[in-house]
Structures are given as C-alpha cells and as structure tokens.
Write a protein that holds these residues in place. Sequence first.
Motif, mmCIF file in Angstrom:
data_model
loop_
_atom_site.group_PDB
_atom_site.id
_atom_site.type_symbol
_atom_site.label_atom_id
_atom_site.label_comp_id
_atom_site.label_asym_id
_atom_site.label_seq_id
_atom_site.Cartn_x
_atom_site.Cartn_y
_atom_site.Cartn_z
ATOM 1 N N HIS A 1 -22.118 15.491 -34.289
ATOM 2 C CA HIS A 1 -21.576 14.506 -33.353
ATOM 3 C C HIS A 1 -20.632 15.252 -32.411
ATOM 4 O O HIS A 1 -19.419 15.337 -32.644
ATOM 5 C CB HIS A 1 -20.838 13.408 -34.101
ATOM 6 N N PRO B 1 -21.388 10.119 -31.131
ATOM 7 C CA PRO B 1 -22.545 9.955 -32.005
ATOM 8 C C PRO B 1 -23.841 9.583 -31.284
ATOM 9 O O PRO B 1 -24.829 9.245 -31.941
ATOM 10 C CB PRO B 1 -22.110 8.820 -32.934
ATOM 11 N N ALA C 1 -27.691 9.718 -32.629
ATOM 12 C CA ALA C 1 -27.744 9.905 -34.080
ATOM 13 C C ALA C 1 -28.709 8.935 -34.747
ATOM 14 O O ALA C 1 -29.451 9.310 -35.671
ATOM 15 C CB ALA C 1 -26.353 9.760 -34.684
ATOM 16 N N GLU D 1 -24.958 14.693 -41.650
ATOM 17 C CA GLU D 1 -24.139 14.599 -40.449
ATOM 18 C C GLU D 1 -22.997 15.612 -40.502
ATOM 19 O O GLU D 1 -22.205 15.606 -41.452
ATOM 20 C CB GLU D 1 -23.551 13.193 -40.314
ATOM 21 N N ALA E 1 -20.007 15.643 -39.054
ATOM 22 C CA ALA E 1 -19.113 14.718 -38.358
ATOM 23 C C ALA E 1 -17.698 15.282 -38.311
ATOM 24 O O ALA E 1 -16.717 14.537 -38.301
ATOM 25 C CB ALA E 1 -19.123 13.365 -39.061
ATOM 26 N N ALA F 1 -15.742 13.731 -35.654
ATOM 27 C CA ALA F 1 -16.118 12.350 -35.332
ATOM 28 C C ALA F 1 -15.610 11.300 -36.298
ATOM 29 O O ALA F 1 -16.163 10.200 -36.348
ATOM 30 C CB ALA F 1 -17.641 12.266 -35.239
ATOM 31 N N ARG G 1 -18.609 5.385 -34.251
ATOM 32 C CA ARG G 1 -19.568 4.377 -34.704
ATOM 33 C C ARG G 1 -20.808 4.438 -33.830
ATOM 34 O O ARG G 1 -20.749 4.813 -32.660
ATOM 35 C CB ARG G 1 -18.982 2.954 -34.652
ATOM 36 N N ILE G 2 -21.928 4.036 -34.399
ATOM 37 C CA ILE G 2 -23.181 3.969 -33.648
ATOM 38 C C ILE G 2 -23.945 2.743 -34.119
ATOM 39 O O ILE G 2 -24.147 2.562 -35.318
ATOM 40 C CB ILE G 2 -24.022 5.256 -33.814
ATOM 41 N N VAL H 1 -19.861 6.392 -38.316
ATOM 42 C CA VAL H 1 -20.334 7.766 -38.468
ATOM 43 C C VAL H 1 -20.088 8.184 -39.921
ATOM 44 O O VAL H 1 -19.041 7.892 -40.494
ATOM 45 C CB VAL H 1 -19.583 8.693 -37.493
ATOM 46 N N ALA I 1 -22.424 13.248 -45.230
ATOM 47 C CA ALA I 1 -21.722 13.653 -44.011
ATOM 48 C C ALA I 1 -20.510 14.490 -44.356
ATOM 49 O O ALA I 1 -19.894 14.331 -45.411
ATOM 50 C CB ALA I 1 -21.282 12.427 -43.207
ATOM 51 N N ALA J 1 -22.727 3.367 -28.805
ATOM 52 C CA ALA J 1 -21.951 4.409 -29.482
ATOM 53 C C ALA J 1 -20.463 4.269 -29.171
ATOM 54 O O ALA J 1 -20.076 3.923 -28.050
ATOM 55 C CB ALA J 1 -22.429 5.796 -29.067
ATOM 56 N N SER K 1 -17.288 6.788 -29.455
ATOM 57 C CA SER K 1 -16.879 8.158 -29.728
ATOM 58 C C SER K 1 -15.520 8.185 -30.418
ATOM 59 O O SER K 1 -14.682 7.294 -30.224
ATOM 60 C CB SER K 1 -16.811 8.968 -28.441
#
Length: 369
Positions: free
Chosen positions: A130, A135, A138, A154, A156, A159, A163-164, A169, A176, A281, A283
Amino acid sequence: MTTTQRHLQERIEARIRDNLVGLVDSKQWNIYRGRFVNAVEAHARELVGVPCLTTNAGTSAIELALRAHGIGPGDDVVIPSSTFVATVQAVLLTGARPVLCDVDDATYNPEPEHVAAALTPASRAVLFVHTFGNPSGAARVAAFCAGRDLILLEDAAQAFGGRIGGRPVGTLGSGAAFSFNSSKPMSCGDGGMFATGDLEVHRRAKAIRHAGLREVPDGRFLAHEIGGKSLMTEFQAAVLEPQMDLFDELSRVRTGAAMSLREALPEVSPHARLQRVDDDAVSAWQRVAITLDTPARAEETLARHPWLERFYAAALVDEPVVARHAVFTDDVAHRCRDLWGRLIGVTLWPFQDFGDVVAKALEAKGSHV
C-alpha cells in the motif's frame, strides 16, 4: 502547529513519559506477558478487526507473514517494483525468490495485469504494498489472487488505518504486516505487527515469533516450529500504546494536513500530478506524493523547493541485493527507474509540525518551474 495538533501531541507525550517512568520503576519488563504489548495488540485488533501480533520491526512482520504461510526455498513471491528494499529483503530472508512486477503510474500500486505478467510456475504469493498508505487497487488484486489460488499478503507498513471498499487495510488477504518505524503514521522508533484472520496461521506465526514455542497440555512451552525472536519490547509498546489508543484523533489531524498538501503540491509545477487515490479507498497518508513529467523536471523542482524529497535512495532495481537476487524484466526495470526519477513529495513524520510543512507548500503555490 495547529492548536488541535499541539494539544493532542502534548497528551500523547505526557502519557508516553508516564508509561516509561512507570515501566522503569516497576522493573516489570517481561516481553512474554507485557502489559503494554498486550494493550497495543488489543487496541490494534479493535482497529484492524483481526488478531494482531507485535514484532520488533515491520520487516520482521513481513518475514513472519511469509514463514507462517510456509513460503520458503523454491517459492516465488511477486512484489511491486515501487517499494522500499526491506520488502525484498523479507522475502530473501525466507529463502524464497522475489519477482518484481510493474505498477500503475498514477497510484504507484500494482493492478491484476501487472501481477499476471510477473507470474512464474513457482509463484505462490503476492505481496501487495500500500504505497505511502494508499490501498488503491488492493481489492482488485485480492480478487485476482483468489481466482488463481495465490496467497495474498499485504505489506501495509505505511498504511495502518487505511481502508478499501469499507474494509480495513490488513484484512484483504491472508495476512498483513505493519510498521511502526520512525517515518510511519505511528512510531515507537521501530517496531511492527502481523495481522491475520486465519487462526491456524496466527498460531504458527505466534510460535515462529518466539523460538517456535507452543504451550503443551502440561503447561510447558516446547518448540514446534523453526523460530527466532522478533518480539516487541515493553519499552517500544509503552511509547506506542498512547498513539494506538488515540489513533482516530491522530488520523484526523494527519488527514487534514494531507488534504491541505494535496491542494498545494500541484502548484509547485504545472507538470506535477498527485498520486491517485481510488474513490473507494481511504489512504493512511504516510506520504503525500506527486510525479513530474520527466526526471529532469523532478530534479529542477527539488532544487527549487528543498523541503520536498525523494523517498528512497535509489530505484528498487538498482539496489545491489535486488539486482543480484530478484527477477525482473528489462521493461519493469526501465519503468521502475523512470517512476523513481519522477516521484517526489512530503513525508508526514509522526510528532512533526504538520502546519510548518503545509505553510511551506502554500508559500510555493504559483512559483512554477
């Protein structure tokens, strides 16, 4: 620094001082059942939505994710060519082979077609990074991996809190890794975390993280896995715990600064283009980035505005260890170097005065290269 950020920072710093003084005085520095480690993992589970295991670093968390899924020698792992070298190092530490894929020029993240082009007969997993907390893409890569029976992990690191499609995330794949390094949205100097909703993977990761140990019926802990020691200390967790507890407030302050920077940064050059964030998304805004149309234009912009930065010392393909051990095509190498040469921006360091960097960006508006 805004009044809101200053008051929030003062609250967090006061709690950090109290935590550390109390910890030193208590002499209870047990890394196995630590009060602060347990608190951080509990906060993280609430925020991410799946069980979490703290680690000593984000790189360790990536390696842990790979090992807990049985990835090792003979396996290929697809990695985007836009990431920091630590992502590649984590794969190499398992004995697996990193295979670099291209990324989208606007989000800096891979799309399914980029992953598909990098697959080999030995491909077992995809590490989706990410980039800078973004994200975007993703969910599309997750759907692609599910259709190809590929493990999606992931990276992450940048990140936490992203959220996506309404999902946090860290919950899109089978596991992750997050980082609490000094440049990340929350920091305890260094530190990391592995998150997974798969209870068996969690069980394996917990053992691998601490000498391979699992509890047996008589109460002893015996080594069932090949494992090392990648535990977060109580001192790291004592610094992180107040930030985790007040994460929603920290995130709002960071997002506000990022939105101001996204308004101002395109004005530093008529050739600047913001990193794209998909409509679904959210960020984490570890960095606010722009690309210029050419590497030369990026150099000119950096010279004119020294408060802007390149984020990595070299293009990933030009890191010596990557050149020796990773697999990538000439086209991926060319695109990697080109994006690195054109990509600049601002890191939103934790405990930084966001107002200061926003003011610099606003002053630069209209001073086109």
